[in-house]
Scaffold this active site. Structure first.
Site, short mmCIF file in Angstrom:
data_model
loop_
_atom_site.label_atom_id
_atom_site.label_comp_id
_atom_site.label_asym_id
_atom_site.label_seq_id
_atom_site.Cartn_x
_atom_site.Cartn_y
_atom_site.Cartn_z
N GLU A 277 0.80 -1.10 0.13
CA GLU A 277 0.08 0.07 -0.03
C GLU A 277 1.05 1.29 0.05
O GLU A 277 1.73 1.45 1.01
CB GLU A 277 -0.93 0.14 1.35
CG GLU A 277 -1.75 -1.29 1.25
CD GLU A 277 -2.89 -1.12 2.18
OE1 GLU A 277 -3.11 -0.07 2.81
OE2 GLU A 277 -3.75 -2.13 2.13
N ARG A 294 -1.49 -10.73 3.15
CA ARG A 294 -2.75 -11.75 2.89
C ARG A 294 -3.55 -11.30 1.57
O ARG A 294 -3.18 -10.35 1.00
CB ARG A 294 -3.62 -11.63 4.11
CG ARG A 294 -4.14 -10.17 4.42
CD ARG A 294 -4.83 -9.77 5.66
NE ARG A 294 -4.84 -8.83 6.17
CZ ARG A 294 -5.51 -7.60 5.41
NH1 ARG A 294 -6.32 -7.69 4.22
NH2 ARG A 294 -5.72 -6.38 5.98
#
Length: 670
Positions: A277, A294
């Site tokens: 991110e 994940r």
């Protein structure tokens, strides 16, 4: 390479159902686990086998990894898919899987540990030449050191739990005066959510976009990025609508961010699906924020634009197969959006809601529309878990047409039994700033008036449409009653509001944005079609219309429009091209309510758990002082003083379960 014959999904709800669908497609048998309240849940029904693992609170069931592993061994599962949340980034669980000869369908334990601490992750990324936001990520966790770092950077700053994720343990701090309360709240939420209250502090960028890169690595040193997702539209640091690809992304910037994400993954010897991110600033510079080790909630938008099943990729990689495609073989096709449908009240600061899904009708699935859910009609949305009902995903050839698909699908979503955010999502997706992709992480706050349609202009524009619908609905109901009666011509079936020597006038009290408005509808002389004069706030317009099924055709002073109508739980939603108009008909006050109701105390806004009391009984407080903190559905809610006064007594103590509407304390206003 030998594929798995049976896997266990260590999760619940939508993501468990999602994994089961792909496993079934691949011929892999599945095992579900469930808590007391999930005994009849959809994921349990879909799986080939299911094992009970404990009580409703996740800390007594889905977070007890020893029971999950015991269930896998009991059923002969060879691997465990953790989904997202719960145990998905728990290194102890990953290690325990290995010790019990179970394949963890995710990254190796070292990668989880490396990214599990945001502070350690920043140091690794710096070494890997991944750009970082200025901040303090040190081991000294004293209040004075963290505050000094914030003071030196200059406000606003962002406090973040080093072990956090999903917006938990995170607070924006806009001034020095807010620092202590924000730090205490963030640390408390982090400890409750992750068992670790260590914090880092970063400079808060005021207009960044949240853009993340989907990466995938295998056990053979191959790594690819499956392009980007824009997740800028958020509330409480949690994503609301995601899209892929990111608007305005150039090929050069996409390549730079993708390669930086691969460097991040390679730096920790990553395997499987992961998301890096970034904060993307207005000048095109980008900064590493965190890496989620994940599968992400928003992975379907990537699947829609790439044509790849990322859960299948996970299962193949975990079984030792190489990545299905190389970077050169991956490409982007079209545009996709994902809207998260929640049980929550956007009009009340997105407060989570609970209840039973008494009616549930999603839009019809097609090549353009996909609904990922873990609930069915009749299921309960409980206080114990995240209140997400479903993910609505749409795809089309470009952003504009995909956005039209999203608005249409939202207007066709029908849910009764609890408050949801569907109308909010429709207004957000339909507003001009979103259509123009004016995205940043403060989008909702910045465009609040446009999204919530709370201006006087909206009242005068939208309420005549609501009044027209109610009159036409009454007319249609009366005609049906007349046809079913023994005397269809009886004057008791008349719908023209006839009064002797007076105008034929209907009067309605409508509630719109929690305010009541008086609306007058006068039926004019009929011609080929009945005409009405509608008066709102002294403004009079002429209207005609008719209802066909759930479609309202209206003509307001010569302006013709078509809207979709949904009735639910005593209220109405009219979906026009520009907005969702939600209103209810106020019933007459017959004076039978309890005049003293609510006097002297403050009520719990939802079902939840008492976390902490912030003042003592007998304390004198000022208006807006924080009095106590409740937790529900993984989010903290601070109850503040409504006025200057005295807290005379608390009715609940930390750890107590509290019903929504229960009086929390005895408060005496000054």
């Amino acid at each position: 390479m030998k594929r798995f014959n049976k896997i266990l999904i260590a999760n619940r709800g939508e993501i468990a159902c999602r994994v089961i669908k792909t496993a079934r497609k691949m011929g892999i048998r599945t095992v579900a686990v469930y808590s007391d309240v999930d005994r009849d849940a959809l994921h349990v029904n879909m799986a080939d086998e299911a094992v009970h693992i404990g009580a409703a609170p996740s800390r007594e069931s889905y977070l007890v990894y020893e029971r999950v592993i015991a269930a896998a061994k009991q059923t002969g599962a060879e691997a465990i898919h953790p989904g997202y949340g719960f145990l998905s980034e728990n290194s102890e669980f990953c290690n325990a899987c290995k010790e019990n000869d179970l394949v963890f369908i995710g990254p190796p334990v070292g990668a989880i540990e490396a990214m599990g601490s945001k502070a350690a992750a920043k140091q690794i990324m710096e070494t890997a030449d991944v750009p970082l936001v200025p901040g303090y990520h040190g081991d000294d966790q004293s209040r004075d050191v963290i505050k000094q770092a914030a003071d030196d950077m200059g406000y606003p700053v962002l406090l973040k739990a080093v072990a956090g994720g999903g917006g938990k343990g995170m607070r924006q701090v806009w001034s020095e005066a807010e620092f202590d309360e924000a730090l205490n709240a963030a640390k408390r939420e982090a400890m409750n959510g992750f068992g670790n209250d260590d914090m880092l502090v970063e400079k808060y960028l005021t207009q960044p976009r949240h853009v993340e890169i989907q990466v995938f690595c295998d056990q053979h040193s191959n790594g690819v990025y499956l392009f980007e997702r824009d997740c800028s539209v958020q509330r409480r640091h949690q994503k609301v609508i995601e899209e892929a690809p990111a608007p305005g992304m150039t090929a050069e910037l996409r390549k730079a961010m993708g390669e930086a994400a691969i460097r991040a993954a390679k730096a920790i010897n990553y395997e499987g699906a992961g998301t890096v991110e970034f904060l993307l600033d207005q000048d095109g510079s980008f900064y590493f924020m965190e890496m989620n080790t994940r599968l992400q909630v928003e992975h379907p938008v990537t699947e829609m634009i790439t044509g790849q099943d990322l859960v299948e990729w996970q299962l193949r990689v975990a079984a030792g197969e190489p990545l299905p495609l190389t970077q050169e073989q991956l490409s982007i096709s079209g545009h996709a959006f994902e809207a998260r449908v929640y049980a929550e009240d956007p009009e009340n600061d997105f407060l989570p809601a609970t209840g039973t899904l008494s009616f549930l009708q999603p839009p019809e699935s097609s090549e353009h529309v996909r609904v990922d859910t873990g609930v069915r009609q009749g299921d309960e949305v409980s206080v114990y878990y995240d209140p997400m009902i479903a993910k609505l995903i749409v795809w089309d050839e470009n952003r504009d047409t995909a956005l039209q698909r999203l608005a249409k699908a939202l207007s066709e979503y029908r849910i009764s039994g609890m408050t949801t955010n569907i109308d909010f999502l429709y207004n957000l997706a339909s507003c001009t700033p979103f259509r123009d992709a004016q995205l940043d992480t403060g989008f909702i706050e910045k465009h609040h008036a446009v999204i919530f349609h709370d201006s006087q202009y909206e009242v005068e524009k939208d309420l005549p449409l609501a009044a027209l619908y109610l009159v036409l609905e009454q007319e249609a109901e009366a005609q049906q009653n007349a046809q079913a009666s023994n005397d269809p011509t009886s004057p008791w079936h008349a719908t023209n509001a006839w009064r002797l020597n007076e105008a034929h006038l209907h009067r309605f009290s409508l509630q719109f944005h929690e305010q009541e408005y008086e609306v007058a509808v006068e039926q004019l002389a009929s011609g080929s079609a009945t005409r009405y004069a509608i008066t709102v706030n002294g403004k009079r317009i002429h209207a005609q219309g008719n209802i066909e099924g759930n479609i309202l055709h209206a003509n307001l002073d010569g302006y013709q429009l078509r809207s979709t109508v949904a009735e639910h739980d005593g209220s109405y939603s009219l979906y026009t091209q520009d907005s969702a108009l939600t209103f209810s008909l106020v019933q007459p006050d017959l004076g039978d309510h309890d005049a003293g109701e609510g006097a002297g105390g403050l009520a719990a806004p939802m079902n939840g758990t008492m976390v902490t009391l912030l003042v003592e009984a007998g304390s004198h407080v000022k208006k807006d002082d924080a009095l106590l903190v409740m937790e529900a559905m993984k989010m903290e809610h601070t109850i503040r003083a409504p006025a200057d006064g005295t807290v005379k007594a608390f009715y609940y103590q930390p750890g107590d379960l509290v019903d929504g509407g229960a009086e929390l304390l005895d408060f005496e206003s000054q």
